[in-house]
Design a protein around this motif. Structure first.
Motif, PDB file in Angstrom:
ATOM      1  N   ASN A 257       4.266  13.989   1.996  1.00 36.10           N
ATOM      2  CA  ASN A 257       4.020  12.603   1.581  1.00 36.10           C
ATOM      3  C   ASN A 257       5.308  11.794   1.608  1.00 36.10           C
ATOM      4  O   ASN A 257       5.308  10.631   2.011  1.00 36.10           O
ATOM      5  N   ARG A 258       6.409  12.418   1.176  1.00 39.17           N
ATOM      6  CA  ARG A 258       7.704  11.725   1.223  1.00 39.17           C
ATOM      7  C   ARG A 258       8.067  11.390   2.665  1.00 39.17           C
ATOM      8  O   ARG A 258       8.518  10.283   2.960  1.00 39.17           O
ATOM      9  N   ASP A 259       7.855  12.329   3.562  1.00 46.27           N
ATOM     10  CA  ASP A 259       8.179  12.101   4.968  1.00 46.27           C
ATOM     11  C   ASP A 259       7.307  11.001   5.570  1.00 46.27           C
ATOM     12  O   ASP A 259       7.785  10.177   6.345  1.00 46.27           O
ATOM     13  N   ALA A 260       6.021  10.975   5.206  1.00 44.82           N
ATOM     14  CA  ALA A 260       5.120   9.924   5.694  1.00 44.82           C
ATOM     15  C   ALA A 260       5.551   8.564   5.160  1.00 44.82           C
ATOM     16  O   ALA A 260       5.519   7.562   5.886  1.00 44.82           O
ATOM     17  N   PHE A 261       5.963   8.532   3.913  1.00 38.48           N
ATOM     18  CA  PHE A 261       6.446   7.284   3.316  1.00 38.48           C
ATOM     19  C   PHE A 261       7.698   6.797   4.051  1.00 38.48           C
ATOM     20  O   PHE A 261       7.802   5.624   4.412  1.00 38.48           O
ATOM     21  N   ALA A 262       8.640   7.699   4.288  1.00 38.58           N
ATOM     22  CA  ALA A 262       9.889   7.338   4.953  1.00 38.58           C
ATOM     23  C   ALA A 262       9.640   6.818   6.363  1.00 38.58           C
ATOM     24  O   ALA A 262      10.363   5.936   6.838  1.00 38.58           O
ATOM     25  N   ALA A 263       8.610   7.331   7.024  1.00 36.99           N
ATOM     26  CA  ALA A 263       8.310   6.917   8.394  1.00 36.99           C
ATOM     27  C   ALA A 263       7.774   5.489   8.459  1.00 36.99           C
ATOM     28  O   ALA A 263       7.976   4.797   9.464  1.00 36.99           O
ATOM     29  N   ASP A 264       7.097   5.027   7.410  1.00 37.73           N
ATOM     30  CA  ASP A 264       6.512   3.676   7.422  1.00 37.73           C
ATOM     31  C   ASP A 264       6.417   3.116   6.006  1.00 37.73           C
ATOM     32  O   ASP A 264       5.329   2.798   5.523  1.00 37.73           O
ATOM     33  N   ALA A 265       7.554   3.005   5.345  1.00 42.36           N
ATOM     34  CA  ALA A 265       7.595   2.555   3.952  1.00 42.36           C
ATOM     35  C   ALA A 265       6.953   1.184   3.744  1.00 42.36           C
ATOM     36  O   ALA A 265       6.190   1.023   2.777  1.00 42.36           O
ATOM     37  N   PRO A 266       7.221   0.185   4.590  1.00 37.29           N
ATOM     38  CA  PRO A 266       6.606  -1.135   4.328  1.00 37.29           C
ATOM     39  C   PRO A 266       5.073  -1.099   4.276  1.00 37.29           C
ATOM     40  O   PRO A 266       4.462  -1.698   3.399  1.00 37.29           O
ATOM     41  N   ARG A 267       4.450  -0.363   5.187  1.00 31.05           N
ATOM     42  CA  ARG A 267       2.989  -0.280   5.201  1.00 31.05           C
ATOM     43  C   ARG A 267       2.472   0.460   3.968  1.00 31.05           C
ATOM     44  O   ARG A 267       1.555  -0.007   3.297  1.00 31.05           O
ATOM     45  N   VAL A 268       3.080   1.606   3.667  1.00 26.16           N
ATOM     46  CA  VAL A 268       2.630   2.398   2.515  1.00 26.16           C
ATOM     47  C   VAL A 268       2.797   1.589   1.234  1.00 26.16           C
ATOM     48  O   VAL A 268       1.891   1.548   0.394  1.00 26.16           O
ATOM     49  N   LEU A 269       3.935   0.928   1.075  1.00 24.85           N
ATOM     50  CA  LEU A 269       4.162   0.125  -0.132  1.00 24.85           C
ATOM     51  C   LEU A 269       3.189  -1.039  -0.231  1.00 24.85           C
ATOM     52  O   LEU A 269       2.693  -1.344  -1.323  1.00 24.85           O
ATOM     53  N   ARG A 270       2.912  -1.688   0.864  1.00 26.63           N
ATOM     54  CA  ARG A 270       1.959  -2.802   0.867  1.00 26.63           C
ATOM     55  C   ARG A 270       0.590  -2.318   0.375  1.00 26.63           C
ATOM     56  O   ARG A 270      -0.032  -2.938  -0.491  1.00 26.63           O
ATOM     57  N   GLU A 271       0.127  -1.175   0.909  1.00 28.94           N
ATOM     58  CA  GLU A 271      -1.178  -0.640   0.516  1.00 28.94           C
ATOM     59  C   GLU A 271      -1.163  -0.126  -0.927  1.00 28.94           C
ATOM     60  O   GLU A 271      -2.117  -0.337  -1.671  1.00 28.94           O
ATOM     61  N   ALA A 272      -0.081   0.549  -1.323  1.00 26.21           N
ATOM     62  CA  ALA A 272       0.022   1.071  -2.693  1.00 26.21           C
ATOM     63  C   ALA A 272       0.056  -0.074  -3.697  1.00 26.21           C
ATOM     64  O   ALA A 272      -0.628  -0.017  -4.728  1.00 26.21           O
ATOM     65  N   LYS A 273       0.837  -1.102  -3.413  1.00 26.51           N
ATOM     66  CA  LYS A 273       0.919  -2.251  -4.329  1.00 26.51           C
ATOM     67  C   LYS A 273      -0.413  -2.986  -4.433  1.00 26.51           C
ATOM     68  O   LYS A 273      -0.755  -3.500  -5.500  1.00 26.51           O
ATOM     69  N   ALA A 274      -1.161  -3.023  -3.352  1.00 23.55           N
ATOM     70  CA  ALA A 274      -2.462  -3.688  -3.379  1.00 23.55           C
ATOM     71  C   ALA A 274      -3.457  -2.907  -4.244  1.00 23.55           C
ATOM     72  O   ALA A 274      -4.275  -3.501  -4.947  1.00 23.55           O
ATOM     73  N   ARG A 275      -3.383  -1.591  -4.216  1.00 23.43           N
ATOM     74  CA  ARG A 275      -4.340  -0.766  -4.964  1.00 23.43           C
ATOM     75  C   ARG A 275      -3.881  -0.447  -6.387  1.00 23.43           C
ATOM     76  O   ARG A 275      -4.694  -0.096  -7.234  1.00 23.43           O
ATOM     77  N   TRP A 276      -2.577  -0.539  -6.645  1.00 24.67           N
ATOM     78  CA  TRP A 276      -2.030  -0.133  -7.942  1.00 24.67           C
ATOM     79  C   TRP A 276      -2.657  -0.855  -9.134  1.00 24.67           C
ATOM     80  O   TRP A 276      -3.004  -0.203 -10.124  1.00 24.67           O
ATOM     81  N   PRO A 277      -2.847  -2.181  -9.115  1.00 24.77           N
ATOM     82  CA  PRO A 277      -3.412  -2.837 -10.310  1.00 24.77           C
ATOM     83  C   PRO A 277      -4.770  -2.260 -10.732  1.00 24.77           C
ATOM     84  O   PRO A 277      -5.006  -2.025 -11.915  1.00 24.77           O
ATOM     85  N   GLU A 278      -5.636  -1.996  -9.777  1.00 26.95           N
ATOM     86  CA  GLU A 278      -6.946  -1.436 -10.109  1.00 26.95           C
ATOM     87  C   GLU A 278      -6.819   0.011 -10.599  1.00 26.95           C
ATOM     88  O   GLU A 278      -7.446   0.396 -11.583  1.00 26.95           O
ATOM     89  N   LEU A 279      -5.989   0.802  -9.938  1.00 24.94           N
ATOM     90  CA  LEU A 279      -5.789   2.186 -10.350  1.00 24.94           C
ATOM     91  C   LEU A 279      -5.113   2.257 -11.719  1.00 24.94           C
ATOM     92  O   LEU A 279      -5.490   3.070 -12.561  1.00 24.94           O
ATOM     93  N   GLU A 280      -4.129   1.400 -11.932  1.00 22.21           N
ATOM     94  CA  GLU A 280      -3.421   1.377 -13.214  1.00 22.21           C
ATOM     95  C   GLU A 280      -4.362   0.999 -14.351  1.00 22.21           C
ATOM     96  O   GLU A 280      -4.273   1.542 -15.453  1.00 22.21           O
ATOM     97  N   GLN A 281      -5.284   0.114 -14.083  1.00 24.20           N
ATOM     98  CA  GLN A 281      -6.233  -0.322 -15.096  1.00 24.20           C
ATOM     99  C   GLN A 281      -7.130   0.836 -15.539  1.00 24.20           C
ATOM    100  O   GLN A 281      -7.550   0.903 -16.687  1.00 24.20           O
ATOM    101  N   ASP A 282      -7.409   1.771 -14.634  1.00 26.04           N
ATOM    102  CA  ASP A 282      -8.245   2.916 -14.954  1.00 26.04           C
ATOM    103  C   ASP A 282      -7.509   3.988 -15.769  1.00 26.04           C
ATOM    104  O   ASP A 282      -8.139   4.864 -16.353  1.00 26.04           O
ATOM    105  N   LEU A 283      -6.175   3.920 -15.776  1.00 21.16           N
ATOM    106  CA  LEU A 283      -5.383   4.902 -16.518  1.00 21.16           C
ATOM    107  C   LEU A 283      -5.413   4.572 -18.002  1.00 21.16           C
ATOM    108  O   LEU A 283      -5.547   3.421 -18.392  1.00 21.16           O
ATOM    109  N   ALA A 284      -5.251   5.577 -18.842  1.00 22.02           N
ATOM    110  CA  ALA A 284      -5.246   5.369 -20.292  1.00 22.02           C
ATOM    111  C   ALA A 284      -4.097   4.470 -20.705  1.00 22.02           C
ATOM    112  O   ALA A 284      -3.047   4.474 -20.088  1.00 22.02           O
ATOM    113  N   GLN A 285      -4.302   3.726 -21.746  1.00 23.22           N
ATOM    114  CA  GLN A 285      -3.253   2.806 -22.215  1.00 23.22           C
ATOM    115  C   GLN A 285      -2.233   3.514 -23.039  1.00 23.22           C
ATOM    116  O   GLN A 285      -2.394   4.324 -23.804  1.00 23.22           O
TER     117      GLN A 285
END
Length: 179
Positions: A151-179
């Motif tokens: 996963n680290r290697d995949a991230f390093a190969a295309d960090a901008p794309r992975v970060l864009r997708e992770a940041k887009a999904r993070w708010p919804e995923l974070e909301q599902d996590l316990a407070q």
């Protein structure tokens, strides 16, 4: 684990471990049948993925007790010391020295792992997977932890794309996590 933390947790980590060992011994004594049943027993997870920051469920330590500032200062993961702890975001963080602790307390948003220590490549796929402090990368002056080396290697190969997708999904995923 400090005595205070053991008391606060009620010693649940050791009880679960003892139960698991007794269960293994019992089922193993039953031979092949025991092996089949033993495989069905739950294995205690080392890190919980139901919190906003990845924390070891038995010790309460964030990123398995590694010093988050050490990644930036030393350029490698270093185990923190029990003498230098701080609480932040519902987790106990350990540091190698007082200077690292002070830096983190002043700027936890800078030194803490991005996404609370969850693997950004998994987040990009829409799932929360605890990052492993041994698989890490600093990108754009932020610390990222990964569940696997691949996963680290995949991230390093295309960090901008992975970060864009992770940041887009993070708010919804974070909301599902316990407070």
């Amino acid at each position: 684990m400090t005595a205070q933390r053991q008391e606060r947790n009620g010693g649940r980590g050791m009880i679960a471990l003892r139960f698991r060992l007794v269960s293994i011994a019992l089922w193993s004594s039953l031979g092949w049948v025991g092996l089949g049943v033993q495989a069905c027993l739950p294995v205690p997870a080392e890190a919980t993925t139901t919190e906003r920051v990845v924390v070891n469920r038995y010790t309460g330590l964030a990123i398995e007790g590694y010093d988050p500032v050490g990644y930036f200062v030393d350029g490698r993961p270093e185990i923190g010391r029990e003498d230098f702890e701080a609480s932040e975001a519902g987790a106990v963080w350990r540091f190698r020295n007082e200077g690292n602790r002070a830096s983190f307390v002043a700027h936890p948003d800078i030194y803490g792992p991005m996404f609370g220590g969850y693997d950004p490549t998994a987040l990009a796929r829409g799932v929360t997977v605890a990052g492993n402090p041994r698989f890490w990368l600093i990108s754009e002056e932020r610390l990222y932890l990964f569940g696997r080396e691949a996963n680290r290697d995949a991230f390093a190969a295309d960090a901008p794309r992975v970060l864009r997708e992770a940041k887009a999904r993070w708010p919804e995923l974070e909301q599902d996590l316990a407070q």
